[in-house]
Design a protein around this motif. Structure first.
Motif, PDB file in Angstrom:
ATOM      1  N   THR A  12      25.943  40.203  50.150  1.00 17.15           N
ATOM      2  CA  THR A  12      27.340  40.078  49.717  1.00 17.15           C
ATOM      3  C   THR A  12      28.037  41.431  49.670  1.00 17.15           C
ATOM      4  O   THR A  12      29.179  41.558  50.122  1.00 17.15           O
ATOM      5  N   ILE A  38      34.651  34.032  51.488  1.00 17.78           N
ATOM      6  CA  ILE A  38      35.339  32.842  50.975  1.00 17.78           C
ATOM      7  C   ILE A  38      34.342  31.712  50.786  1.00 17.78           C
ATOM      8  O   ILE A  38      34.333  31.042  49.743  1.00 17.78           O
ATOM      9  N   ASN A  41      32.346  32.052  47.739  1.00 24.76           N
ATOM     10  CA  ASN A  41      33.164  32.091  46.525  1.00 24.76           C
ATOM     11  C   ASN A  41      33.133  33.461  45.834  1.00 24.76           C
ATOM     12  O   ASN A  41      33.068  33.553  44.603  1.00 24.76           O
ATOM     13  N   VAL A  42      33.178  34.518  46.625  1.00 26.62           N
ATOM     14  CA  VAL A  42      33.229  35.873  46.081  1.00 26.62           C
ATOM     15  C   VAL A  42      34.682  36.183  45.754  1.00 26.62           C
ATOM     16  O   VAL A  42      35.548  36.130  46.627  1.00 26.62           O
ATOM     17  N   SER A  43      34.941  36.492  44.489  1.00 27.45           N
ATOM     18  CA  SER A  43      36.325  36.685  44.047  1.00 27.45           C
ATOM     19  C   SER A  43      36.916  37.996  44.578  1.00 27.45           C
ATOM     20  O   SER A  43      36.192  38.966  44.848  1.00 27.45           O
ATOM     21  N   VAL A  44      38.230  38.015  44.680  1.00 23.94           N
ATOM     22  CA  VAL A  44      38.959  39.222  45.089  1.00 23.94           C
ATOM     23  C   VAL A  44      38.766  40.300  44.027  1.00 23.94           C
ATOM     24  O   VAL A  44      38.655  41.489  44.343  1.00 23.94           O
ATOM     25  N   ASP A  45      38.693  39.885  42.759  1.00 27.19           N
ATOM     26  CA  ASP A  45      38.492  40.826  41.662  1.00 27.19           C
ATOM     27  C   ASP A  45      37.162  41.574  41.834  1.00 27.19           C
ATOM     28  O   ASP A  45      37.099  42.792  41.668  1.00 27.19           O
ATOM     29  N   TYR A  46      36.114  40.849  42.162  1.00 30.40           N
ATOM     30  CA  TYR A  46      34.802  41.463  42.402  1.00 30.40           C
ATOM     31  C   TYR A  46      34.889  42.464  43.553  1.00 30.40           C
ATOM     32  O   TYR A  46      34.361  43.575  43.464  1.00 30.40           O
ATOM     33  N   GLN A  47      35.566  42.081  44.621  1.00 30.29           N
ATOM     34  CA  GLN A  47      35.707  42.954  45.780  1.00 30.29           C
ATOM     35  C   GLN A  47      36.480  44.223  45.418  1.00 30.29           C
ATOM     36  O   GLN A  47      36.119  45.326  45.829  1.00 30.29           O
ATOM     37  N   GLN A  48      37.532  44.068  44.624  1.00 27.94           N
ATOM     38  CA  GLN A  48      38.326  45.228  44.221  1.00 27.94           C
ATOM     39  C   GLN A  48      37.516  46.173  43.345  1.00 27.94           C
ATOM     40  O   GLN A  48      37.618  47.397  43.476  1.00 27.94           O
TER      41      GLN A  48
END
Length: 134
Positions: A12, A38, A41-48
């Motif tokens: 991930t 997507i 279900n990896v959140s945008v918040d986690y990515q940021q």
């Protein structure tokens, strides 16, 4: 387009890196990584959060590299053991300051000044020698 290993099989965090640093990757790989994030279900918040941590690391690494370059200098060992490379670097490397090698750039100015002075002194000496010995 197939990648090795396939995008869907990657970790991930690697997918986050691919999706959030698109300049470093093939556009098809970036799109596949985004789709896989997507589907996981990896959140945008986690990515940021991940990219913020990585950016801080890269900034610290770049700062350390810049500081090391700024302090790097020519040594007498360069002159003694690698004279041709030293001379080529001093005479033809015009981008030292732009590349962040501020101390080498300063040394280069002094070395070039000394070389010009040496050439002038040798020229004058040869002319005087010719004048008084002929």
């Amino acid at each position: 387009m197939e990648f090795t290993p396939p995008i869907a099989e990657r970790a991930t965090d690697e997918l986050v890196r691919i999706a959030n640093y698109p300049d470093n990757w093939n556009p098809v790989a970036v799109e596949q990584a985004k789709q896989e994030l997507i589907s996981r279900n990896v959140s945008v918040d986690y990515q940021q959060k991940k990219t913020k941590i990585w950016n801080q690391f890269y900034n610290r690494k770049n700062e350390a590299t810049s500081q090391r370059r700024a302090k790097e200098s020519y040594s007498w060992l360069d002159v003694i053991f690698d004279l041709p490379e030293f001379l080529v670097g001093v005479l033809f490397d015009w981008s030292l300051k732009k590349d962040g090698y501020t101390k080498k750039h300063k040394q280069r100015k002094y070395i070039l000044s000394a070389l010009v002075l040496l050439i002038v002194v040798l020229y004058v000496w040869v002319q005087l020698y010719k004048k008084f010995n002929y």
